[in-house]
Design a protein around this motif. Sequence first.
Motif, PDB file in Angstrom:
ATOM      1  N   TYR A 194       5.840  -1.316   1.241  1.00 25.43           N
ATOM      2  CA  TYR A 194       3.938  -1.188   1.433  1.00 25.43           C
ATOM      3  C   TYR A 194       3.282   0.301   1.870  1.00 25.43           C
ATOM      4  O   TYR A 194       3.016   1.327   1.774  1.00 25.43           O
ATOM      5  CB  TYR A 194       3.637  -2.751   1.934  1.00 25.43           C
ATOM      6  CG  TYR A 194       3.352  -3.419   1.333  1.00 25.43           C
ATOM      7  CD1 TYR A 194       2.290  -3.675   0.156  1.00 25.43           C
ATOM      8  CD2 TYR A 194       4.594  -4.424   1.537  1.00 25.43           C
ATOM      9  CE1 TYR A 194       2.360  -4.507  -0.835  1.00 25.43           C
ATOM     10  CE2 TYR A 194       4.390  -5.305  -0.136  1.00 25.43           C
ATOM     11  CZ  TYR A 194       3.000  -5.604  -0.308  1.00 25.43           C
ATOM     12  OH  TYR A 194       3.083  -6.967  -1.423  1.00 25.43           O
ATOM     13  N   ASN A 204       5.486  -7.371 -11.597  1.00 25.62           N
ATOM     14  CA  ASN A 204       4.691  -6.883 -10.074  1.00 25.62           C
ATOM     15  C   ASN A 204       5.124  -4.967 -10.092  1.00 25.62           C
ATOM     16  O   ASN A 204       4.509  -5.316  -8.357  1.00 25.62           O
ATOM     17  CB  ASN A 204       6.304  -7.433  -8.957  1.00 25.62           C
ATOM     18  CG  ASN A 204       6.293  -9.151  -8.696  1.00 25.62           C
ATOM     19  OD1 ASN A 204       5.051  -9.170  -8.318  1.00 25.62           O
ATOM     20  ND2 ASN A 204       7.067  -9.890  -8.647  1.00 25.62           N
ATOM     21  N   HIS A 244      -1.377  -7.120  -8.939  1.00 23.29           N
ATOM     22  CA  HIS A 244      -2.767  -7.225  -9.951  1.00 23.29           C
ATOM     23  C   HIS A 244      -4.045  -6.765  -8.650  1.00 23.29           C
ATOM     24  O   HIS A 244      -5.158  -6.741  -9.032  1.00 23.29           O
ATOM     25  CB  HIS A 244      -2.505  -8.307 -10.488  1.00 23.29           C
ATOM     26  CG  HIS A 244      -1.886  -9.149 -11.550  1.00 23.29           C
ATOM     27  ND1 HIS A 244      -2.063  -8.008 -13.179  1.00 23.29           N
ATOM     28  CD2 HIS A 244      -0.766  -9.123 -11.716  1.00 23.29           C
ATOM     29  CE1 HIS A 244      -1.270  -7.851 -13.976  1.00 23.29           C
ATOM     30  NE2 HIS A 244      -0.257  -8.722 -13.049  1.00 23.29           N
ATOM     31  N   TRP A 257       1.287 -10.739   5.920  1.00 22.92           N
ATOM     32  CA  TRP A 257       1.910 -10.846   4.953  1.00 22.92           C
ATOM     33  C   TRP A 257       3.478 -11.797   4.608  1.00 22.92           C
ATOM     34  O   TRP A 257       3.905 -12.449   4.014  1.00 22.92           O
ATOM     35  CB  TRP A 257       1.915  -9.690   4.088  1.00 22.92           C
ATOM     36  CG  TRP A 257       0.526  -9.348   3.902  1.00 22.92           C
ATOM     37  CD1 TRP A 257      -0.800  -9.758   3.825  1.00 22.92           C
ATOM     38  CD2 TRP A 257      -0.370  -8.148   3.450  1.00 22.92           C
ATOM     39  NE1 TRP A 257      -2.398  -8.818   3.656  1.00 22.92           N
ATOM     40  CE2 TRP A 257      -1.271  -7.929   3.784  1.00 22.92           C
ATOM     41  CE3 TRP A 257       0.776  -6.976   3.211  1.00 22.92           C
ATOM     42  CZ2 TRP A 257      -1.779  -6.853   3.149  1.00 22.92           C
ATOM     43  CZ3 TRP A 257       0.527  -6.183   2.664  1.00 22.92           C
ATOM     44  CH2 TRP A 257      -1.340  -5.256   2.412  1.00 22.92           C
ATOM     45  N   THR A 307      -1.145  -7.839  -4.028  1.00 15.38           N
ATOM     46  CA  THR A 307      -0.732  -8.267  -5.297  1.00 15.38           C
ATOM     47  C   THR A 307      -0.549  -6.974  -6.272  1.00 15.38           C
ATOM     48  O   THR A 307      -1.399  -5.709  -5.671  1.00 15.38           O
ATOM     49  CB  THR A 307      -0.119  -9.344  -5.585  1.00 15.38           C
ATOM     50  OG1 THR A 307      -1.199  -9.363  -6.446  1.00 15.38           O
ATOM     51  CG2 THR A 307      -0.157 -10.110  -4.726  1.00 15.38           C
ATOM     52  N   ARG A 352      -0.785 -11.152   1.156  1.00 15.85           N
ATOM     53  CA  ARG A 352      -0.201 -10.411   0.563  1.00 15.85           C
ATOM     54  C   ARG A 352      -1.072  -9.177  -0.673  1.00 15.85           C
ATOM     55  O   ARG A 352      -1.419  -9.954  -1.903  1.00 15.85           O
ATOM     56  CB  ARG A 352       1.087 -10.363   0.214  1.00 15.85           C
ATOM     57  CG  ARG A 352       2.209  -9.318   0.222  1.00 15.85           C
ATOM     58  CD  ARG A 352       3.389  -9.730   0.744  1.00 15.85           C
ATOM     59  NE  ARG A 352       3.910 -10.562  -0.999  1.00 15.85           N
ATOM     60  CZ  ARG A 352       4.050 -10.296  -2.391  1.00 15.85           C
ATOM     61  NH1 ARG A 352       3.550  -8.737  -2.910  1.00 15.85           N
ATOM     62  NH2 ARG A 352       4.261 -11.193  -3.423  1.00 15.85           N
ATOM     63  N   LEU A 399       5.946  -4.880  -5.858  1.00 17.37           N
ATOM     64  CA  LEU A 399       5.359  -5.590  -5.304  1.00 17.37           C
ATOM     65  C   LEU A 399       5.421  -7.317  -4.739  1.00 17.37           C
ATOM     66  O   LEU A 399       5.063  -7.544  -4.896  1.00 17.37           O
ATOM     67  CB  LEU A 399       3.836  -5.458  -5.331  1.00 17.37           C
ATOM     68  CG  LEU A 399       3.894  -3.913  -4.400  1.00 17.37           C
ATOM     69  CD1 LEU A 399       1.839  -3.793  -4.356  1.00 17.37           C
ATOM     70  CD2 LEU A 399       4.694  -3.106  -3.744  1.00 17.37           C
ATOM     71  N   GLY A 400       7.248  -6.412  -5.423  1.00 22.43           N
ATOM     72  CA  GLY A 400       7.960  -8.151  -5.370  1.00 22.43           C
ATOM     73  C   GLY A 400       9.190  -8.501  -4.990  1.00 22.43           C
ATOM     74  O   GLY A 400      10.269  -7.298  -5.222  1.00 22.43           O
TER      75      GLY A 400
END
Length: 534
Positions: free
Chosen positions: A350, A472, A306, A340, A304, A302, A491-492
């Motif tokens: 997303y 995230n 970062h 994902w 992230t 998936r 994204l979390g």
Amino acid sequence: MDTDWWRGAVIYQIYPRSYQDDNGDGVGDLRGIARRIPYIASLGVDAIWISPFFTSPMKDFGYDVSDYCGVDPMFGTIEDFDLVVATAHHHGLKVMIDLVLSHTSDQHPWFKESKRDKTNDKADWYVWADAKPDGTPPNNWLSIFGGSAWEWHGGRMQYFLHNFLTSQPDLNLHNPKVQEALLDVERFWLRRGVNGFRLDTINFYFADKLLRDNPPLPPHERNDSIAPGVNPYNWQRHIHSKNQPENLDFLRKFRREMEPYGAAAVGEVGDAQRGLEIMAEYTAGGDKVQMCYPFELLQPQRLTAHGAEEIFARLYAAAPDAWPCWAYSNHDVVRWKTRWNLTDEAMRAYVVLLMCLRGSVCLYQGEELGLAEANLDYNDLRDPYGIQFWPEFKGRDGCRTPMVWDSHGHAGGFSHGRPWLPVSPAHLVRAVDVQEEASDSVLHHYRRAVELRRASAALQKGTMTLPKAMGNVLTFERHVGEERLFCAFNLGGGASALQMPSGHWENAARSLGGIDPDEVATLGGWGLCVARAV
């Protein structure tokens, strides 16, 4: 003529076998595509990309071409293709087709002649090589579909190269006559009215003339995004079997043929180690292909915050003016919801992120419905890739099952006959008819996300600051002219702090669940904020 139409475009991929069957034989066809063009136009996309429909023995479902200028009878006729183009253009859609130029079918007339002997007119139109003194293949190159990339031919007493199936021999583009023949194919379809091409395996066109061995790849660098982990293809650094510098001159020739038509091309870069750098080489400078899509967002892992920061740092370091074409899914990888392990809530975040990234976008049929990967029994498989490596790798059939239009109709409204792959019962509850009736459906969310992009010049063609990750949360800005957008994505699943830049902002994504910028102190799990400077 808008020659820049591709920049920031949203392109909808159609896998023709599985989109709409018009004649009831269980296989999707060109007339079925024409019938569904109004639906595609309703998504707000700019173009369609049609996977191969050319004459083929279908060992690899059309990616093994035996006539580049013919339509396979299972898909219809050349007149049916003309109908698709005319219908698409009537609805304001560009048409891109999938050209497979690195290899042909072994049933192509060129190969039939080439394999006869070493002296015929097409003897060197494919990559032939003598065996080593002990009879083994010329080098250590491996096939993506498993085993050696070389196949022995008793007639010529030589090996021929195949990066994919043994029935897909690789063309020798070092031969100028081969290049000209492929450019003739390009000209044929441009004259037919197509607006561009998706170029399959664009970095496989040339192989090293000296046929040198590939060096090994250290285990910690192996990546199974190009071939499944059960295949040792990933154990090599493919510096000689593909990614050759000669490709750049051929792409320049290809670009020159498109320019009078205002056409554009997007190349598929199949390389797990240098995908971004190769994309930069192939799209930078304005004289090669307009776009490439690497595999960074098609990875099993998936994305992230970062990870996104790292991807764009590499991309900007390689070539700031390179133009990516991002995709989460296509016909070769597990559908991204499954890959994902995403909830619908995560998917929605997303999708908006995808529409806010600098570059163009490819959407794969059915992802706008939030379809997960279909589970198939071994006896239902059609993909030779899956049959070869089952059960460790189940192949690509799970992402290729028929589109679901009608939750109550036979075969999901795809066909009146028996579909070539079974329709997943889990897909029926997400059929188009169900989602059209629900204003909060994933389908309508996709429409609103595409509309967000189309309504913003900054999102389509503007610059993009280097994304930054804080936990995230991923943040960046898009800018063109007087328009400035700030984009933030959590994204979390847990809440995270967010610091807005100074200035006055308005909510640009209210219909997508975007948080009002004057209320932001934290972003909830999978929350987003797209704000316009005022």
